[in-house]
Scaffold this active site. Structure first.
Site, PDB file in Angstrom:
ATOM      1  N   HIS A 150       5.074   0.281   0.039  1.00 29.80           N
ATOM      2  CA  HIS A 150       5.594  -0.662   1.023  1.00 29.80           C
ATOM      3  C   HIS A 150       4.842  -1.700   1.557  1.00 29.80           C
ATOM      4  O   HIS A 150       3.578  -1.590   1.460  1.00 29.80           O
ATOM      5  CB  HIS A 150       6.245   0.163   2.131  1.00 29.80           C
ATOM      6  CG  HIS A 150       5.142   1.128   2.691  1.00 29.80           C
ATOM      7  ND1 HIS A 150       4.347   2.153   2.238  1.00 29.80           N
ATOM      8  CD2 HIS A 150       4.730   0.888   4.129  1.00 29.80           C
ATOM      9  CE1 HIS A 150       3.687   2.652   3.208  1.00 29.80           C
ATOM     10  NE2 HIS A 150       3.610   1.954   4.179  1.00 29.80           N
ATOM     11  N   ASP A 168       0.727   5.209   1.770  1.00 27.73           N
ATOM     12  CA  ASP A 168      -0.004   5.807   3.107  1.00 27.73           C
ATOM     13  C   ASP A 168      -0.504   7.004   2.476  1.00 27.73           C
ATOM     14  O   ASP A 168      -0.076   7.777   1.649  1.00 27.73           O
ATOM     15  CB  ASP A 168       1.069   6.505   4.331  1.00 27.73           C
ATOM     16  CG  ASP A 168       1.918   5.285   4.643  1.00 27.73           C
ATOM     17  OD1 ASP A 168       1.069   4.167   4.695  1.00 27.73           O
ATOM     18  OD2 ASP A 168       2.766   5.223   5.464  1.00 27.73           O
ATOM     19  N   ARG A 201       7.614  -8.630  16.070  1.00 25.51           N
ATOM     20  CA  ARG A 201       8.020  -7.181  15.617  1.00 25.51           C
ATOM     21  C   ARG A 201       6.837  -6.321  15.772  1.00 25.51           C
ATOM     22  O   ARG A 201       5.661  -6.436  15.877  1.00 25.51           O
ATOM     23  CB  ARG A 201       8.262  -7.230  14.269  1.00 25.51           C
ATOM     24  CG  ARG A 201       8.527  -5.735  13.619  1.00 25.51           C
ATOM     25  CD  ARG A 201       8.822  -6.006  11.962  1.00 25.51           C
ATOM     26  NE  ARG A 201       9.172  -4.642  11.418  1.00 25.51           N
ATOM     27  CZ  ARG A 201       8.236  -3.747  10.825  1.00 25.51           C
ATOM     28  NH1 ARG A 201       7.072  -3.885  10.633  1.00 25.51           N
ATOM     29  NH2 ARG A 201       8.585  -2.600  10.329  1.00 25.51           N
ATOM     30  N   HIS A 238       0.689  -1.103   0.098  1.00 27.27           N
ATOM     31  CA  HIS A 238       0.116  -0.016   0.075  1.00 27.27           C
ATOM     32  C   HIS A 238       0.781   1.274   0.007  1.00 27.27           C
ATOM     33  O   HIS A 238       2.119   1.278   0.331  1.00 27.27           O
ATOM     34  CB  HIS A 238      -0.912  -0.008   1.393  1.00 27.27           C
ATOM     35  CG  HIS A 238      -0.095   0.136   2.722  1.00 27.27           C
ATOM     36  ND1 HIS A 238       0.619  -1.016   2.985  1.00 27.27           N
ATOM     37  CD2 HIS A 238      -0.005   1.031   3.302  1.00 27.27           C
ATOM     38  CE1 HIS A 238       1.459  -0.473   4.103  1.00 27.27           C
ATOM     39  NE2 HIS A 238       0.822   0.890   4.280  1.00 27.27           N
TER      40      HIS A 238
END
Length: 330
Positions: free
Chosen positions: A253, A199, A263, A197
């Protein structure tokens, strides 16, 4: 300064490239030029010597880890996301999923204070203080970067982007993503934690000390971003692409997960107020580069965003025809 990524390329999912790393302590002119170049070529870079206090970062990360370590029943009191709140696996309302749990908060102190009572009953005042302090640090850093970018673009008003983030009705957000470690037979570096996607906001500041973030440059293969505990990742968002008439491109990304290491990422999305008009700046429109996007408000863009899948190109719905402004067509 540009440093090469040292992550090995294990297979065709990823490939190394040079990731721009910019020291904000350099000469202002050089830093400004480096930021502009990174935004033009990658839509992404990392910053060091950013001035954010280590204890502010440590408290935010500890608070996030404490929240995600709670029993599922307690975390779920903060959801379901609509779109704010606690979510698990489901990303948005259009069928996108990932191996992630997250907490999405509006960045205003009033909102954080109100939601803290359901998110952290143990010490909601402490939670509110930690988040608000972190958000203020992120806004300051984002504004510093955007002002430097404005200088690099030679804008008449170099604070034009910063003013949108500083507005009392700014729609900025804070998102905590947690990717649990879990065994899977799939190849680790191709298991999707959060899908491809861009941002939608103006600028994103992301921090994580565990690898998993990957970016795509010029439609090429995925490039792993090696985490640096001393740095923040900076993403150009859709709104900044529109305001610069496509000179800067929002970076595509994704996040991948592995079987052995959990994570967590802490992400600040710097956004304008809902009523703010997003339009190509006059300095970016030339005969050689005619107007590419119609004017639209941030509220209109969000409405379009929520109607689309995660990986779709939202700005395609706001393209100008024949270089004319026209009306928004969502």
């Amino acid at each position: 300064m540009v440093m090469p990524s040292t992550d090995p390329a294990h297979n065709d999912c990823t490939r190394n490239t040079d990731i721009p790393v910019i020291d904000l302590n350099g000469s202002r002119h050089r830093v400004s030029e480096s930021i502009l170049k990174a935004c033009e070529e990658f839509g992404f870079f990392m910053v060091t010597n950013h001035g954010v206090a280590e204890n502010v970062i440590a408290r935010m990360e500890a608070t996030g880890s404490e929240f995600f370590s709670l029993p599922a029943s307690e975390k779920q009191r903060s959801g379901p996301p609509n779109p704010l709140g606690y979510g698990f696996r489901s990303i948005g309302s259009n069928g996108d999923t990932g191996e992630v749990e997250y907490l999405l908060l509006h960045a205003s102190p009033t909102y954080v204070s109100l939601r803290a009572k359901t998110i952290c009953k143990k010490d909601h005042l402490g939670f509110s203080c930690v988040v608000t302090e972190y958000v203020e640090s992120m806004r300051s850093l984002a504004c510093e970067i955007l002002e430097l970018l404005g200088e690099g673009l030679k804008l008449g008003d170099t604070e034009i982007f910063c003013k949108l983030l500083r507005d009392s009705k700014s729609d900025s957000l804070l998102r905590l993503n947690h990717y649990p470690a879990s065994y899977s037979s799939a190849r680790d570096d191709c298991r999707i934690g959060f899908g491809e996607h861009t941002d939608p906001q103006i600028l994103t500041l992301l921090r994580s000390t565990v690898g998993g973030l990957q970016i795509m440059k010029d439609g090429g293969p995925w490039v792993p971003v090696k985490p640096d505990p001393a740095a923040f990742c900076v993403h150009v968002g859709d709104a900044l692409q529109a305001m610069t008439n496509g000179r800067l491109a929002s970076v595509r990304h994704r996040a991948v997960v592995n079987s052995y290491t959990q994570r967590m990422s802490v992400v600040y999305f710097g956004a304008p107020p809902p009523h703010a008009s997003i339009s190509p700046l006059s300095e970016t429109v030339t005969p050689e580069n005619p107007r590419r996007y119609k004017s639209f408000t941030w509220g209109e863009y969000k409405k379009a965003m929520y109607s689309l899948r995660l990986g779709q190109n939202r700005l395609d719905h706001f393209l100008s025809s024949n270089g004319e402004e026209g009306d928004c067509d969502t």
